[in-house]
Structure formats: structure tokens, C-alpha cells
Design a protein around this motif. Sequence first.
Motif, PDB file in Angstrom:
ATOM      1  N   ALA A  48     -18.111 -11.602 -17.222  1.00 11.76           N
ATOM      2  CA  ALA A  48     -18.680 -10.939 -16.044  1.00 11.76           C
ATOM      3  C   ALA A  48     -18.192  -9.498 -15.923  1.00 11.76           C
ATOM      4  N   ALA A  49     -16.954  -9.276 -16.327  1.00  9.32           N
ATOM      5  CA  ALA A  49     -16.380  -7.932 -16.223  1.00  9.32           C
ATOM      6  C   ALA A  49     -16.755  -7.049 -17.416  1.00  9.32           C
ATOM      7  N   ASP A  50     -17.630  -7.568 -18.288  1.00  8.96           N
ATOM      8  CA  ASP A  50     -18.019  -6.843 -19.517  1.00  8.96           C
ATOM      9  C   ASP A  50     -16.833  -6.578 -20.433  1.00  8.96           C
ATOM     10  N   ASP A  51     -15.819  -7.422 -20.351  1.00 12.82           N
ATOM     11  CA  ASP A  51     -14.745  -7.360 -21.344  1.00 12.82           C
ATOM     12  C   ASP A  51     -15.279  -7.940 -22.651  1.00 12.82           C
ATOM     13  N   ARG A  52     -14.657  -7.540 -23.729  1.00 12.00           N
ATOM     14  CA  ARG A  52     -15.038  -8.105 -25.022  1.00 12.00           C
ATOM     15  C   ARG A  52     -14.232  -9.370 -25.299  1.00 12.00           C
ATOM     16  N   ILE A  53     -14.921 -10.381 -25.774  1.00 16.00           N
ATOM     17  CA  ILE A  53     -14.231 -11.580 -26.241  1.00 16.00           C
ATOM     18  C   ILE A  53     -13.816 -11.330 -27.684  1.00 16.00           C
ATOM     19  N   GLU A  54     -12.558 -11.595 -27.993  1.00 18.23           N
ATOM     20  CA  GLU A  54     -12.050 -11.347 -29.351  1.00 18.23           C
ATOM     21  C   GLU A  54     -11.728 -12.676 -30.050  1.00 18.23           C
ATOM     22  N   PRO A  55     -11.588 -12.631 -31.383  1.00 18.28           N
ATOM     23  CA  PRO A  55     -11.479 -13.881 -32.151  1.00 18.28           C
ATOM     24  C   PRO A  55     -10.411 -14.852 -31.661  1.00 18.28           C
ATOM     25  N   ARG A  56      -9.276 -14.351 -31.201  1.00 20.04           N
ATOM     26  CA  ARG A  56      -8.209 -15.262 -30.806  1.00 20.04           C
ATOM     27  C   ARG A  56      -8.332 -15.731 -29.358  1.00 20.04           C
ATOM     28  N   ASP A  57      -9.271 -15.176 -28.648  1.00 19.35           N
ATOM     29  CA  ASP A  57      -9.466 -15.599 -27.261  1.00 19.35           C
ATOM     30  C   ASP A  57     -10.078 -16.997 -27.210  1.00 19.35           C
ATOM     31  N   TRP A  58      -9.765 -17.671 -26.133  1.00 15.98           N
ATOM     32  CA  TRP A  58     -10.426 -18.959 -25.912  1.00 15.98           C
ATOM     33  C   TRP A  58     -11.893 -18.699 -25.625  1.00 15.98           C
ATOM     34  N   MET A  59     -12.752 -19.556 -26.125  1.00 17.72           N
ATOM     35  CA  MET A  59     -14.179 -19.452 -25.806  1.00 17.72           C
ATOM     36  C   MET A  59     -14.777 -20.851 -25.805  1.00 17.72           C
ATOM     37  N   PRO A  60     -15.812 -21.068 -25.009  1.00 17.29           N
ATOM     38  CA  PRO A  60     -16.452 -22.392 -25.012  1.00 17.29           C
ATOM     39  C   PRO A  60     -17.001 -22.693 -26.403  1.00 17.29           C
ATOM     40  N   GLU A  61     -16.935 -23.941 -26.778  1.00 16.56           N
ATOM     41  CA  GLU A  61     -17.436 -24.338 -28.089  1.00 16.56           C
ATOM     42  C   GLU A  61     -18.908 -23.957 -28.280  1.00 16.56           C
ATOM     43  N   ALA A  62     -19.686 -24.075 -27.230  1.00 16.77           N
ATOM     44  CA  ALA A  62     -21.117 -23.777 -27.344  1.00 16.77           C
ATOM     45  C   ALA A  62     -21.342 -22.274 -27.577  1.00 16.77           C
ATOM     46  N   TYR A  63     -20.471 -21.466 -26.973  1.00 13.08           N
ATOM     47  CA  TYR A  63     -20.540 -20.003 -27.178  1.00 13.08           C
ATOM     48  C   TYR A  63     -20.243 -19.701 -28.646  1.00 13.08           C
ATOM     49  N   ARG A  64     -19.192 -20.332 -29.155  1.00  8.89           N
ATOM     50  CA  ARG A  64     -18.817 -20.136 -30.553  1.00  8.89           C
ATOM     51  C   ARG A  64     -19.963 -20.566 -31.483  1.00  8.89           C
ATOM     52  N   ALA A  65     -20.532 -21.734 -31.189  1.00 11.92           N
ATOM     53  CA  ALA A  65     -21.596 -22.269 -32.054  1.00 11.92           C
ATOM     54  C   ALA A  65     -22.844 -21.385 -32.003  1.00 11.92           C
ATOM     55  N   THR A  66     -23.166 -20.907 -30.810  1.00  5.60           N
ATOM     56  CA  THR A  66     -24.337 -20.030 -30.664  1.00  5.60           C
ATOM     57  C   THR A  66     -24.145 -18.745 -31.453  1.00  5.60           C
ATOM     58  N   LEU A  67     -22.944 -18.186 -31.336  1.00  5.37           N
ATOM     59  CA  LEU A  67     -22.671 -16.938 -32.063  1.00  5.37           C
ATOM     60  C   LEU A  67     -22.716 -17.155 -33.570  1.00  5.37           C
ATOM     61  N   ILE A  68     -22.134 -18.237 -34.023  1.00  2.00           N
ATOM     62  CA  ILE A  68     -22.156 -18.502 -35.472  1.00  2.00           C
ATOM     63  C   ILE A  68     -23.603 -18.627 -35.931  1.00  2.00           C
ATOM     64  N   ARG A  69     -24.386 -19.362 -35.172  1.00  2.00           N
ATOM     65  CA  ARG A  69     -25.792 -19.551 -35.538  1.00  2.00           C
ATOM     66  C   ARG A  69     -26.514 -18.210 -35.591  1.00  2.00           C
ATOM     67  N   GLN A  70     -26.328 -17.409 -34.541  1.00  2.00           N
ATOM     68  CA  GLN A  70     -27.058 -16.145 -34.465  1.00  2.00           C
ATOM     69  C   GLN A  70     -26.562 -15.135 -35.507  1.00  2.00           C
ATOM     70  N   MET A  71     -25.266 -15.043 -35.680  1.00  2.00           N
ATOM     71  CA  MET A  71     -24.730 -14.066 -36.637  1.00  2.00           C
ATOM     72  C   MET A  71     -25.056 -14.480 -38.065  1.00  2.00           C
ATOM     73  N   ALA A  72     -25.026 -15.773 -38.322  1.00  2.00           N
ATOM     74  CA  ALA A  72     -25.382 -16.248 -39.666  1.00  2.00           C
ATOM     75  C   ALA A  72     -26.842 -15.927 -39.947  1.00  2.00           C
ATOM     76  N   GLN A  73     -27.694 -16.197 -38.981  1.00  2.00           N
ATOM     77  CA  GLN A  73     -29.119 -15.923 -39.169  1.00  2.00           C
ATOM     78  C   GLN A  73     -29.346 -14.430 -39.396  1.00  2.00           C
ATOM     79  N   HIS A  74     -28.557 -13.648 -38.682  1.00  3.07           N
ATOM     80  CA  HIS A  74     -28.656 -12.198 -38.809  1.00  3.07           C
ATOM     81  C   HIS A  74     -28.212 -11.761 -40.215  1.00  3.07           C
ATOM     82  N   ALA A  75     -27.083 -12.296 -40.666  1.00  4.60           N
ATOM     83  CA  ALA A  75     -26.572 -11.966 -42.009  1.00  4.60           C
ATOM     84  C   ALA A  75     -27.563 -12.434 -43.072  1.00  4.60           C
TER      85      ALA A  75
END
Lengths: 357, 264
Positions: A48-75
Motif C-alpha cells: 500500500a505504501a508503494d514500498d518494494r518487496i525484495e527477495p528476502r521479504d516475506w510474501m504470500p505464496e500466491a504472490y510468489r507464484a503469480t510473479l514466477i508465472r508472469q516473469m517466466a512467461q515474460h522471459a
Amino acid sequence: MAAVTADQKTQSTSGTAKAAGTGAGPAAGTAPEAADAALLAAFDAAVAADDRIEPRDWMPEAYRATLIRQMAQHAHSEIIGMQPEANWITRAPSLRRKAILMAKVQDEAGHGLYLYSAAETLGTSREELLDKLHAGRQRYSSIFNYPTLTWADVGAIGWLVDGAAITNQVPLCRCSYGPYARAMVRICKEESFHQRQGYELLLALSRGTEAQHAMAQDAVDRWWWPSLMMFGPPDDASSHSEQSMAWKIKRHSNDELRRRFVDICVPQAEALGLTLPDPDIRWNEERGQHDFGAIDWTEFQQVLKGNGPCNEQRITQRRRAHEEGAWVRDAAAAYAAKHTTPSTRTAQPAQHVEETA
Amino acid sequence: MSAALALGDDALVLSHRLGEWAGHAPVLEEEVALANIALDLLGQARVLLSLVGDEDELAYLREERAFRNLQLVEQPNGDFAHTIARQLYFSVYQHLLYERLAAGDGEFAELAAKAVKEVAYHRDHAEQWVLRLGDGTAESHERMQSGLEALWRFTGEMFQPIEGLDAAGTTGTVAATGTTGTTDTAGATGTSGSGSGVDWAELESAWLSAVTATVERATLTLPTGPRTGAWAAGAGRQGLHTEPFGRMLAEMQHLHRSHPGASW
């Protein structure tokens, strides 16, 4: 990969989502639910504060999975996207154009590398992602399933396909996941350059001989609608959009970006002296945007299902390059295992530079 | 034949062959590396051909018999080891030759001085891969050895003196000898050891020792067959090419030739 360590949980309860956990601690597995809620709250607050989430930060599993899916598709799109353009490297009609095209295809391989690296920060690996691509379990952009039939297609890809990609990707420079956002900053700079070169290629054709002009128009006619499909399904049929926007992975809806793209292209087409193959495009005074005709979503679905003109060819070539290169990768690994200690690996090239300097 | 044409055609043709790898490389890093080398070579070709005339006319409107490149660089890519063998043979040659041209003060000195930095990278890339493949797995060892063998017979041509290079390319004797005797004789034929321009025999021996060192370090064996097939001696430089070259040119030139007079 995503086990929340006791260390991270401890830190998170002290109120920060930027828990710099080592990731090496044992998964506690006994953490109270309250800690999870606190982690999620901190994550939500950071987004909400527009902070960046970084690799070592905690993140919801679904957020991680969505990003992997999207970044992989992009790559994957960068890698598969090399093919339709590489198809013309050996036939480029001038040495200048040939150099530009080679540089572009090289950049795409580089973009693929950035994006796989960025995806790896989420706990996957390039090998794993490539395996999924080759097995058909992850996608790449539907646009690369269309064939490049003439030289003008190289220009149309630069202008329209790269143009659509930029419209999609510029907002990703502000994406909530830091490594992705940073990769996109670099990629967008190079893509803008390619897009201008594609436009300039088409302009040269459009102002060239009658045959060249016709070639340019034909390419635009074939690439226009597939480019509009690059923004994805309409908003009411886009399954991932809502959550992605809430997580600030996505900043604008598919339809919003698509309209923005049409508005950009209409005057550019006029300047090119080419027409867009849509009789329904017209300025809508009331909305301050262009209206345009209906997209053939049946075709889009067919291409996504693997029934586009080049799906089979693209994935076959990618698999073949990978399979035929296996012995090379094995050799490099075997050589490294025999010879590499941290000191010799760096010493050898340095020694060579001295010899030849 | 102008020397610029010979060197320019070498770079142009090898660049084209490397461009054929785009989208087919064994690993993404090699997509980048091979394209990078191809681009460097294309850049060199454009400068060299522009010394002779219009780069596009020269590239796209000459027929096979008018090209002056080495037969080595027109050889099809084959597998990755085959491509690397071609890169080793050529980049070591080009590196040693350009070092010598850069050390002179002839027409090519400035160009060679710039290109030699690129070529040093190409050479390093090729040598590192010869080591990895030669001393990698049994299969890669065998493939690397095959690549070296298959292209060996094209390597003698590299040391056929390039007519005109001596006068245009350098005014001194070969840098490696450290002497500075200048003859600057226009039209010098550049026969080995004549004392003017590139000392081709010295270049050949420097090449042979560099390639031998890499091959041996890679646990491979230097091929023993003839390096100069009787009829192939100097053939590419005389416009006599191998069969795959015509097909390569057909693909390269088709579009340009289909639109006479058009600009792109």
C-alpha cells in the motif's frame, strides 16, 4: 523454497515486512497464526505504501507464484520472440539493417537472461522454468506464434509488437516486486530503442518503391490485430487481473492499456502513410479516446491453445536448440568440475588478456 | 584484388554464418556471445567494404566468383564444436594479423587497432570453448576433435599472401621482429619474408604455435592432414569457393536483388 523461518516470523511481529531473514533457519512449523496475520498485514502495508518487496521479504505464496508465472512467461516470450525476427537476419536487405536486427535479437536474449535471473530470486531456477516451457506447462506471448513472411514484418514487429510490449511494460517499472521492476527499467529502455527502429524501417518502406510500400501495408494488416491481443483478454474475462492489481504487480487493466495503445498508434500510422486494418477506428469525442472494432477472441483462444500458425514450429525449434545443446552444457559442467577452483577460474582469462595485450 | 575486399569479405561471410545461430544456440549466454561476435565482424566488414565502394552493392550485388573471402569462413556451421573450430582457426589468425597491421602505419593500422580489441575477445571465447569441449566429456572431446579435423584443410589458405596488403596495410616489417625497415612499395606482392609488409611465414608459424598450444591444453590432437589442398590453395582469395557458399549468398542477397535500386 518459501518456508517462513522462525527468524522472519520473529522480526515480522516486531512490525516490519522487510524481514531480512537468512532463509537458512529451520521452518518452525509451529508458529502461531497470529504471526502469519502480522506478516500479511506488514506485507499489505508495504504494498500500500508503494514500498518494494525484495527477495528476502516475506510474501504470500500466491504472490510468489503469480510473479514466477508472469516473469517466466515474460522471459520465455523474449526467448521465443527471437525466432520470428531471427528468421530474417540472413536475408536482411542492407548491412545496416542486418546489424540493427542482429543487435535486437541479441538484446532479446539478454532480456531473457535478466528476467530468468529476476525470477530466480523467487526460489525457482532458469533450468526449471525452461523445462516447463519445453513441456508446454508455461506460456509465452501469443504474438510470437505468427509468422514473419516478409522483411516488412520485422518493422511491424518493432513498431506494433514492441510498441504494445512497452505500453504493457512501462507500468511494470513500478511493479511492487523490486527485482522485476528493476529488470523492466533496463528492458524498457532497450525496447523503446527497438520500437523506434522498427518504425523507421517501416517509414523507409512506406516512402520507398510501390512494392516496398505494399509490403509495409501488408505487414501492418497482418500484425495489427495480433498486437491488440497482446494486452490479454477483455477485463471481464481476465482471471488474474484483479489480484495482480491489488498487489500492484499490475497497474492498469488490459482494456485500459489496449485503448492507450490504439490512441498512440493511430497518429503514428498516419505519419507512416499506412492504414490500420480496422474500418471502425474513429475518434470518440465524448470519451477522448478512439473507438475500435471487435477483436476476434476465438482466434486468440485458438492461438493460446496451441493452434496458432507457428506454435508447433516455435516450441519445436526451442526444444531442439535445448536438446541439441545438451552435450555442450554437459561439457561445460564437466570441464568446470575438473578444473575450476575459485582462483583458477578467474586466473585463466586474466592470464590470457596479459598474453594478448 | 584489394586487401580491404579480402579482409572485409572474411568478416562479412563469417558474420553471416554466425548470424545463422540466432535462436539455435546451446545456452542463452551463447546466443548473446555469438551474436556479439557476428556484430563485431559485421561492423568490421562495413568499414572495410566502404573503403572499396558501396557496402551494400559489394555485399549484395557481387556474384560468388567475385567474393574474396577465405573458404574457411564460408563453411557451414555444423554442430557447436564445428563452429568453435572455425572460430578458433579464424580468430587466432585474425588476431595475429590485425596485431601486425595495427603495429604498422599503413591504411589499415587504425582500423586494425580498433578491431584487434574485439578480435582478442573472439579469440578468447573460441579458446575457452575449445578447452571446455576438448576437456569436457567424451562426447564433446570427440566432437571437438572432429570439428578441428574437418576444417583443417581450409587453414593453409590463410597464409597465402594477400596481394596489395603490404603496401596498403603496413609499411614496416612484421611487428614481432621488432625491425622498422620500411619499403612502402606500392604493389608489393608480399611474398613471405620479402621484408615488406606482413611476413606470412612468420604469421603462419605464430598461428600454428598458438593453435597447437590451445589444442594440446584441451587434450586434443592437432590434425595431421594437409592444410592446403592442392587446388584449394588461395582459392577463396581468387574467387573460387566451395559449394555451400553459393547457397549462402542466394539467401543473403535474394531480397536486395528482388528490389533493384530500392533503399532500405
